[in-house]
Write an enzyme that holds these catalytic residues in place. Structure first.
Site, short mmCIF file in Angstrom:
data_model
loop_
_atom_site.label_atom_id
_atom_site.label_comp_id
_atom_site.label_asym_id
_atom_site.label_seq_id
_atom_site.Cartn_x
_atom_site.Cartn_y
_atom_site.Cartn_z
N LYS A 167 0.84 -1.20 0.00
CA LYS A 167 0.00 0.00 0.00
C LYS A 167 0.88 1.25 0.00
O LYS A 167 0.68 2.16 -0.79
CB LYS A 167 -0.91 -0.04 1.23
CG LYS A 167 -1.89 1.09 1.31
CD LYS A 167 -2.88 0.87 2.46
CE LYS A 167 -3.68 2.14 2.71
NZ LYS A 167 -4.64 2.00 3.80
N GLU B 127 10.44 -4.74 4.59
CA GLU B 127 10.52 -6.14 4.17
C GLU B 127 10.25 -6.28 2.68
O GLU B 127 10.99 -6.95 1.94
CB GLU B 127 9.46 -6.99 4.92
CG GLU B 127 9.67 -7.13 6.41
CD GLU B 127 9.02 -6.01 7.22
OE1 GLU B 127 8.80 -4.90 6.67
OE2 GLU B 127 8.74 -6.26 8.41
N GLY C 206 -5.12 -2.06 4.96
CA GLY C 206 -4.32 -3.20 4.47
C GLY C 206 -5.02 -4.53 4.70
O GLY C 206 -5.14 -5.35 3.78
N ARG C 207 -5.52 -4.76 5.91
CA ARG C 207 -6.11 -6.07 6.21
C ARG C 207 -7.52 -6.22 5.65
O ARG C 207 -8.15 -7.26 5.83
CB ARG C 207 -6.08 -6.33 7.72
CG ARG C 207 -6.72 -5.25 8.57
CD ARG C 207 -6.33 -5.41 10.02
NE ARG C 207 -6.80 -4.30 10.85
CZ ARG C 207 -6.19 -3.13 10.96
NH1 ARG C 207 -5.08 -2.88 10.26
NH2 ARG C 207 -6.66 -2.18 11.74
N GLU D 12 -5.31 -7.21 15.06
CA GLU D 12 -4.79 -5.90 14.68
C GLU D 12 -5.92 -4.86 14.71
O GLU D 12 -5.69 -3.69 15.00
CB GLU D 12 -4.17 -5.98 13.28
CG GLU D 12 -3.26 -4.83 12.94
CD GLU D 12 -2.44 -5.10 11.69
OE1 GLU D 12 -1.59 -6.03 11.71
OE2 GLU D 12 -2.65 -4.42 10.69
N HIS E 277 -4.56 -34.09 17.23
CA HIS E 277 -3.42 -34.93 17.58
C HIS E 277 -2.31 -34.10 18.21
O HIS E 277 -1.17 -34.56 18.31
CB HIS E 277 -2.93 -35.67 16.34
CG HIS E 277 -4.01 -36.53 15.74
ND1 HIS E 277 -4.15 -37.86 16.05
CD2 HIS E 277 -5.03 -36.21 14.92
CE1 HIS E 277 -5.21 -38.34 15.41
NE2 HIS E 277 -5.77 -37.36 14.72
N LYS F 239 7.64 -0.77 12.53
CA LYS F 239 8.35 -0.29 11.34
C LYS F 239 9.40 0.76 11.75
O LYS F 239 10.51 0.79 11.25
CB LYS F 239 7.36 0.32 10.34
CG LYS F 239 6.44 -0.74 9.67
CD LYS F 239 5.51 -0.14 8.62
CE LYS F 239 4.61 -1.22 8.02
NZ LYS F 239 3.72 -0.77 6.96
C1 G6Q Z 1 -2.69 -3.94 7.73
C2 G6Q Z 1 -1.49 -3.39 8.31
C3 G6Q Z 1 -0.21 -4.06 7.88
C4 G6Q Z 1 0.21 -3.72 6.46
C5 G6Q Z 1 1.64 -4.18 6.24
C6 G6Q Z 1 2.13 -3.93 4.84
O1 G6Q Z 1 -3.81 -3.56 7.95
O2 G6Q Z 1 -1.44 -2.02 8.09
O3 G6Q Z 1 -0.26 -5.44 8.01
O4 G6Q Z 1 -0.64 -4.32 5.54
O5 G6Q Z 1 2.48 -3.52 7.16
O6 G6Q Z 1 2.04 -2.57 4.51
P1 G6Q Z 1 2.20 -2.12 3.03
O7 G6Q Z 1 1.10 -2.71 2.22
O8 G6Q Z 1 2.15 -0.63 3.05
O9 G6Q Z 1 3.53 -2.64 2.55
#
Ligand code: G6Q
Length: 544
Positions: A206, A212, A266-267, A352, A383, A511
């Protein structure tokens, strides 16, 4: 408003002592109609919450809580594009991403977002047609066979989970891989199985600044350029982002970038272009069915009265278990291998969103919020960790998910899978008393002395609450509806707890922290300011 100051909350709290002492087997014995009273249906779905430690009177109080928290008002605010994510100054309009064409506008800041949403979906459809039709060629003229999605968190978990969930619908010639972890083992082991000539990377972020993802994308780019040269990047990299300026800076042709918007968390972004790898894995038509299922659940959520509203019921049961019975966790137990990643996906969605310390006025909360969510598919978990659920002495509300029909028609499997699922919820509810255990062991021929010795170990307290959600089958439509169900459940619970479920300051903090420490690890800044533990760890690594 602090939920604890509501009258319905008080009345529920007054019921807590009785609710904690009553046994589920007694509740079933007392009322032959319990199943009929404590189940709800939607389409051909069944939600059985009769094995929750709850009575119809408790349900009435929970429904009062729904009304006094003005959940309906908040639903209207969400639909109307209000800035309900007030700490980030954003709307939360993921429902627009699955709103069908021709069904009217959805407004954000006075503008209809639907034309842009459908234009982006069309772009995804066109791109998938090119890949699946073998028209999109790599730099050497070969068709693409492998897609690698590089993203993390909300830019990874949704499409990754759904790609596994819809394994039965996969395109036969395209393999989709997911790389998220900064640990080089993730990218390196994925690339080891691939050829640069036939691999396409989807860089999904996003913000397009996440450490990462940027590191993995840079390393993937290096791998490709080493084999095919700089000119190959345009044919082997596409991006999904809200930050198209950063995409261009990374060297990806803006023509090959798919956009989404800051009103998509994002989620909550699986339904947007973040779903591109899923589209490539299962085809656009299946993705469309998933959107249709999610939209159907949206309609149910916005129209059904709370007593028949599945997201509302799940949220109210969560409040009951968390705040009245005092459970700190919930086990999610899908009896579906295809839903194997659902617990991980819901960990993010639920924890989250609702793992928050303050209310919408910034005041510390006085009640617990999101429980710890954990789980694994059945029967595997049986199990392993079920032992503790049966006899570990902790309150663990369980959520079983099962499908009437299997995803793959191998004879002999599915009936056994269902038998295990229902037997577990039955056993967790009933338990087995000392007397019952002793009688069973004696009937099996065990000597009385041995029985006396072993019966305590082999008895089960039961009274472990559970919900079972029974779906007709796991197809794209039902998967879409299932995920939308949980999104709305999280929203309802957040309204009752009076928290903002759409921000994630804990993620942002993570972050920030790593970027501060990196120069110390690299040796470009001294670690004088660090505590002795952190300084010691860094020093130990630097020594090699
Ligand atoms: C989701 C969070 C988090 C985010 C990641 C990746 O709701 O904000 O999980 O999706 O940190 O972020 P970017 O999409 O900006 O790389």
């Amino acid at each position: 408003m602090n939920p604890a100051t509501r009258t319905a909350w008080d009345a529920l709290t007054n019921n807590a002592a009785r609710a904690r002492s009553v046994h589920l087997r007694d509740l079933f014995a007392a009322d032959g109609q319990r199943f009929a009273k404590l189940t709800a249906t939607w389409n051909d779905w069944l939600l059985d919450y009769s094995k929750q430690r709850i009575t119809t009177a408790d349900m009435t109080l929970l429904l009062d809580l729904w009304h006094s928290a003005d959940v309906a008002g908040w639903m209207g605010r969400m639909r109307g594009g209000d800035t309900i994510n007030h700490t980030e100054g954003r709307a939360a309009l993921h429902i627009a991403l699955r709103h069908p064409a021709g069904k009217g506008p959805i407004l954000h800041a006075g503008h209809d977002v639907m034309p842009a949403v459908h234009a982006e979906l069309e772009k995804m459809r066109g791109f998938a047609a090119q890949i699946h039709g073998r028209h999109w060629r790599g730099a050497t003229g070969e068709p693409i066979t492998d897609i690698v999605n590089i993203g993390i968190g909300g830019s990874d978990l949704g499409p990754r989970m759904a790609t596994q969930a819809l394994a039965a619908f996969r395109h036969p010639e395209i393999r989709v891989h997911y790389v998220a972890n900064l640990d080089s083992a993730d990218l390196a082991t994925t690339l080891a199985t691939l050829q640069p000539r036939t691999t396409l990377f989807v860089v999904a972020s996003k913000t397009f600044t996440t450490q990462e993802t940027m590191q993995n994308a840079t390393s993937a780019r290096h791998w490709l350029v080493q084999a095919l040269g700089e000119g190959a990047v345009a044919r082997h990299f596409v991006a999904v982002s809200t930050n198209l300026a950063e995409v261009a800076r990374f060297g990806i042709d803006p023509e090959n970038a798919f956009a989404f918007w800051d009103w998509v968390g994002g989620r909550y972004s699986l339904w947007s272009a973040i779903g591109l790898p899923l589209v490539l894995a299962v085809g656009f038509d299946n993705f469309s069915s998933m959107l249709a299922g999610a939209h159907a659940m949206d309609e149910h959520f916005f129209s059904a009265p709370p007593a028949e509203n599945l997201p509302a019921l799940l949220a109210l049961l969560e409040i009951w278990n968390t705040n009245i019975l005092g459970a700190g966790n919930r086990a999610l137990l899908p009896y579906s291998q295809s839903l194997g990643l659902l617990p991980r996906y819901l960990q993010q969605l639920e924890m989250e969103s609702n793992g928050k310390p303050v209310d919408r006025q910034g005041k510390p909360l006085t009640c617990a919020t999101a429980p710890i969510l954990w789980g694994e598919p059945g029967t595997n978990g049986q199990h392993a960790f079920y032992q503790l659920i049966h006899q570990g002495g902790r309150l663990i509300p369980c959520e079983f998910i099962a499908c009437k029909k299997p995803d793959f028609a191998l004879p002999g499997h599915h009936e056994k899978l269902l038998a295990n699922c229902f037997a577990q919820s039955e056993a967790l509810m009933r338990g087995r008393t000392l007397d019952e255990t002793a009688a069973e062991l004696l009937a099996g021929g065990m000597a009385a002395e041995q029985v006396a010795l072993l019966a305590p170990y082999r008895s089960f307290p039961g009274n472990q609450p559970s919900t079972t959600l029974l779906l007709p089958r796991l197809d794209p439509y039902n998967l879409g509806a299932l995920l939308a169900l949980y999104e709305h459940k999280v929203f309802v619970a957040s309204v009752i707890w009076d928290i903002n479920p759409f921000d994630q300051w804990g993620v942002e903090y993570g972050k920030q922290l790593a970027s501060r420490l990196l120069p110390v690890i690299l040796g470009t800044t001294s670690g004088e300011h660090l505590d002795s533990s952190t300084a010691g760890l860094v020093a130990a690594c630097r020594k090699g």
